[in-house]
Write an enzyme that holds these catalytic residues in place. Structure first.
Site: not given
Ligand SMILES: Cc1cc2nc3c(=O)[nH]c(=O)nc-3n(C[C@H](O)[C@H](O)[C@H](O)COP(=O)(O)OP(=O)(O)OC[C@H]3O[C@@H](n4cnc5c(N)ncnc54)[C@H](O)[C@@H]3O)c2cc1C
Ligand SMILES: Cc1cc2nc3c(=O)[nH]c(=O)nc-3n(C[C@H](O)[C@H](O)[C@H](O)COP(=O)(O)OP(=O)(O)OC[C@H]3O[C@@H](n4cnc5c(N)ncnc54)[C@H](O)[C@@H]3O)c2cc1C
Lengths: 477, 412
Positions: A49, A440
């Site tokens: 974005h 595949c």
């Molecule tokens: C529908 C949707 C659309 C989006 N579109 C955009 C976009 O276009 N552009 C943008 O910038 N952002 C977008 N976002 C936001 C973006 O996807 C997230 O902000 C980002 O992926 C968050 O990353 P994260 O690492 O915080 O979380 P996550 O990717 O959820 O990673 C968290 C990790 O922690 C692990 N975990 C959880 N609990 C534990 C535990 N107790 N022990 C060990 N591991 C654990 C999980 O398994 C997971 O792998 C979107 C989100 C969604 C859902």
């Protein structure tokens, strides 16, 4: 004893681990799933974005604009495709135009460069397939598209290439604080680390509570998508958003960086953090709205639907903060978390420095991850060189995406190593095309079995109980 | 420069090659991406092939072998493990394999025989989770017949295409329990003989006007919810039924593999998904022909071989420089008749026109007209989408017309 344990291998944990790997630190990434990028970072819109959405002065606004500016270089270093395609927020009539004006001003306050309002001829010229009712649009040339799980995989891989460790199937259950270090427990396994970074996505609140800091909550909000065949990838060239209303941002229509067309997401508040089911109503809504925005969307060309959960934090902003030395939370990282991720990582490292941790730069750090071979995208000369050096690059396994045996073997051997079919899929795009693995799957299973030295029938789709074969036939094999 | 390059070494490609050979073409090359000739037949180890062509019941591999043997005897050249990546309208073919890398061939004529692929789950938008245990029927067939593994034990099949029906029987024989075959339409898309021999003989229920409305199970499939649908295809809430199962096989349609065809700028018939061809199976690009499942999906391999012969003979004629004709009679359909092959006629001779209908109709009359003139009528007790039909258009009927209309008249 590790210097830092990062909980969660989403894009935030991945980028943070990579940023930390620039210093002399022993790093461990702890992930509950059997692979990285299994949470929100796997199923989202993949939009970088521009940064006009968030309220000026918020952490979201600041880190989004910073992160978007960093993304192109980070992607280049990590060998991940990134495309600066620009975005259009489209409006239908005067009321929307007013809203777009406000967005423009907000964007300027956030420091988003080059925003302009487009109308009439100029708008059609930029994006000929917009539906005929569209009258105006806010154009953000700095917006881009990226593949979120490829970015996450590459960031974890690069951190690992620089010495970080990854423990998958490690679900943190308990965090015990000691003097100067933390004990992080998963079942019978324990990891000790001086610093803990909580990047657990939808479970960041749970993890914070484990460490005795239940000061925020995270609620899931569902977003459903439909992905169309590459033949539709040129329907639009920009990412198209609707003018936001009180009801929210609405869905988007965008090319993906790999050339498909993406429609979605819906936005529905949920209770269950595990529920990534798609629904009939959701998918209907996606199609109906998309057809309203852009003409010429061919539903018959859809190849997959999926669903992701946004991690909506209780403050409305990103919650990136520390209440105790050595324990940093990154919670409520909803959109634009992907866009902001390189900046979030830098911000977290900044917090550590503020807490007095002395970080010494590791001069050996290599920011570059060798780009994986991509047969499909290589020039003819390159292709021939690849095949001469290693004939398996001449053997196409996934016909739809033209992925070769060489690329699959490369992915299986590269950090972080995949353990199942979906892992190979996210790394190579094999099984992601129009036949969705119809041809595949058996070949890839054979390659995985051989490389991982596992019996064929033990290869799973996505870890755990996701087995593929129940046994041999009567005649066996 | 190669006289004739055939893309795809399935039954269509082999039969076309042999037909061209018999008409004197010697410089032939078949390109096949798999590690052997035979195409999809290699995994069809059930009986039922060749009844029309050889008047005996063969298995798929036996049928394929009849052709492959002749390819060897006639020393027709082929390259295996060779994937064609691109074709230009000037007939330059780009392909790749492990030993030669990327290479190009300039062909004088090309026959497209790339077959088809199965429609995947994504195309259906079935709501629910995305666990393992959901396979297209052909993939399951490959696991069972070629690899010797079972994809699961408790099976529901969605779609009553022939591959799904065959797999219902095969899985049952292997000890799995097939709970139901659900078909969205009020009729089956498969052959009547397959419904008899694969479902009825094994007491497997065929649930017409039923579909899967939800998929359950996080890691591995745990069950599906099925429901009856109303005439508009909308599920009826009160008929929902949960069936525990670990495997869902999809037999929901085949899609001709026409990426290469489109790259070559060849006109596609939006209904068949294959090239638009004339009576010789020549596409809109002179010298490029198409036959078999890449052209339109066939029920029986015998029809594939026959169609491929037409293409092979025509390619030989093209190479010999038979003069181009000026005729162009296009064939239109009324919707009840979904499509015809060929779609266009460019030479006045006796021509068999194949067609498929869009629904099950009883006491129907196939009616071929040109303007106000009725050229031909043919009564049928029953027509259904699962069975390909044909009529013969006589040379005389083609005089002084520029359009043919295919209609189905049904008394209600
Ligand atoms: C529908 C949707 C659309 C989006 N579109 C955009 C976009 O276009 N552009 C943008 O910038 N952002 C977008 N976002 C936001 C973006 O996807 C997230 O902000 C980002 O992926 C968050 O990353 P994260 O690492 O915080 O979380 P996550 O990717 O959820 O990673 C968290 C990790 O922690 C692990 N975990 C959880 N609990 C534990 C535990 N107790 N022990 C060990 N591991 C654990 C999980 O398994 C997971 O792998 C979107 C989100 C969604 C859902
Ligand atoms: C699973 C299944 C079950 C069937 N069961 C029956 C039955 O019981 N009875 C019956 O009579 N008929 C049956 N049929 C129908 C019949 O077998 C097919 O109609 C027939 O095999 C089609 O022949 P084909 O040569 O057109 O295609 P295929 O057999 O699919 O051959 C196409 C060949 O082209 C190759 N190819 C494709 N693209 C490329 C490329 N780019 N480069 C190089 N090579 C390429 C493929 O690898 C393949 O070998 C079945 C079909 C299927 C799919």
């Amino acid at each position: 004893m590790y210097d830092v344990a990062v909980i969660g291998a989403g894009v935030v944990g991945a980028m943070t681990a990579r940023e930390l790997a620039k210093y002399h630190l022993r790093i461990c990434i702890l992930e509950r799933e059997n692979d990285v990028s299994m949470g929100a970072s796997r199923a989202n819109s993949g939009i970088v974005h521009a940064g006009f959405d968030a309220k000026p002065g918020s952490l979201k606004a600041k880190l989004n604009v910073q992160g978007a500016a960093m993304m192109e270089q980070v992607a280049r270093e990590l060998g991940v495709s990134y495309k600066n395609n620009g975005s259009l927020v489209i409006g239908y009539g005067d009321e929307d135009k007013q809203t777009l004006h406000e967005l423009l001003k907000r964007g300027q306050a956030n420091g988003v460069p080059k925003l302009t309002l487009l109308e009439g001829e100029e708008l059609r010229r930029r994006e000929p397939n917009l539906s005929s009712e569209v009258t105006c649009a806010l154009y953000a040339p700095t917006a881009g598209i990226i593949c979120p799980y490829t970015l996450t995989l590459a960031a974890v891989g690069n951190a690992m290439d620089n010495g970080a460790e990854l423990k998958t199937n490690f679900e943190v259950h308990k965090i015990i604080s000691h003097d100067g270090y933390y004990e992080i427990v998963s079942g019978t396994e324990t990891v000790l680390a001086k610093v803990v970074i909580n990047a657990a996505g939808a479970y960041a609140d749970t993890v914070a509570a484990m460490a005795g800091e239940p000061f925020f909550t995270v609620k899931p909000r569902r977003g459903e998508y439909i992905l169309l065949d590459k033949e539709c990838g040129n329907t639009v060239s920009h990412t198209i958003f609707k003018t936001p209303t009180k009801m929210g941002k609405g869905i988007l229509v965008s090319p993906t960086v790999d050339g498909n067309l993406l429609l979605g997401p819906t936005s529905v508040d949920m209770e269950d953090k595990e529920n990534t089911q798609t629904t009939k109503d959701g998918l209907k809504k996606v199609l109906a709205e998309a057809e309203n925005m852009v003409s010429g969307i061919n539903v018959r060309q859809s190849i997959r639907s999926f669903c992701g959960l946004r991690a909506v934090g209780s403050t409305g902003d990103f919650i990136i903060t520390s209440k105790r030395r050595g324990l940093i939370h990154a919670g409520g990282i909803e959109s634009p978390g992907l866009s902001a991720s390189p900046a979030i990582a830098a911000y977290i490292v900044g917090l550590l420095k503020e807490q007095g941790y002395e970080l010494t730069v590791n001069p050996q750090f290599n920011p570059n991850r060798p780009a994986m071979h991509r047969f499909k995208e290589a020039s003819r000369t390159e292709k021939n060189r690849m095949i001469r050096e290693n004939p398996s690059y001449g053997k196409i396994v996934c016909r739809c995406e033209s992925v070769t045996e060489g690329e699959i073997l490369e992915a299986i051997r590269m950090n972080p190593k995949p353990g199942d079919l979906d892992g190979v899929k996210r790394r190579t795009r094999a099984q992601m095309g129009r036949c969705q693995g119809g041809f595949c799957t058996p070949y890839i299973m054979k390659l995985l079995a051989k490389e991982l030295q596992l019996p064929y029938e033990q290869i799973a789709k996505s870890g755990g109980e996701s087995w593929l074969l129940s046994g041999t036939t009567k005649e066996g094999n | 420069m190669t006289d004739l390059v055939i893309i795809g070494g399935g039954p269509a490609g082999m039969s076309a090659a042999l037909a061209a050979y018999d008409r004197g073409v010697r410089d032939i090359l078949i390109l096949e991406r798999d590690d052997s000739l035979g195409g999809i037949l290699k995994q069809c180890i059930h009986n039922g092939f060749g009844l029309h062509t050889f008047h005996e019941e063969l298995t798929g591999p036996e049928y394929a072998w009849k052709y492959e043997k002749q390819i060897h005897e006639k020393q027709i050249a082929y390259k295996l493990n060779t994937m064609v990546l691109d074709i230009t309208p000037d007939k330059v073919i780009t392909a790749t394999n492990e030993t030669e890398g990327i290479f190009t061939i300039q062909a004088k004529a090309i026959i497209l025989a790339m077959g088809c692929r199965e429609r995947p789950r994504g195309a259906l938008h079935i709501p629910g989770t995305r666990p393992s245990g959901i396979y297209s029927a052909g993939t399951a067939q490959r696991f069972v017949n070629l690899e010797g593994y079972m994809p699961g034990k408790d099976v529901v099949i969605l779609g009553s295409g022939d591959i799904g029906l065959i797999m219902a029987r095969r899985m049952t024989l292997e000890g799995a329990k097939v709970h139901a075959v659900c078909e969205l339409m009020p009729y089956s898309g498969g052959l009547a003989r397959n419904i008899e021999q694969c479902l009825n003989d094994f007491d497997i229920p065929l649930k017409l006007s039923h579909t899967v409305v939800e998929i359950h199970g996080k890691k591995r499939l745990e069950g599906v919810t099925i429901a009856e649908v109303d005439p508009k295809g909308e599920p009826i809430e009160t008929t929902k039924e949960y069936i525990p199962c670990d495997t869902l096989l999809l037999s929901v349609g085949l899609i001709p593999e026409n990426e290469l065809t489109k790259q070559a700028g060849i006109q596609i018939d939006p209904v068949t998904g294959g090239a638009r061809v004339n009576q010789d199976r020549q596409t809109s690009v002179p010298g490029i022909f198409a036959c078999g499942n890449v052209l339109h999906v066939h029920d029986l391999v015998d029809f594939v071989s026959k169609e491929a012969e037409i293409a092979g003979i025509a390619a030989a004629a093209y190479l010999n420089g038979v003069p181009e004709t000026k005729t162009e009679i296009s064939i239109k359909t009324d919707g009840k008749i979904r499509y015809t092959v060929p779609e266009v006629i460019t030479e006045k001779k006796d021509i068999t026109v194949y067609f498929r209908v869009s629904g099950v109709y009883r006491n129907a009359t196939v009616c071929v007209t040109s303007g106000k003139n009725v050229l031909l009528t043919k009564k049928k007790q029953k027509v259904s989408p699962g069975e390909m039909e044909s009529v013969i258009i006589k040379k005389e009927m083609l005089e002084q017309i520029d359009e043919l209309m295919f209609q189905l008249e049904v008394q209600s």
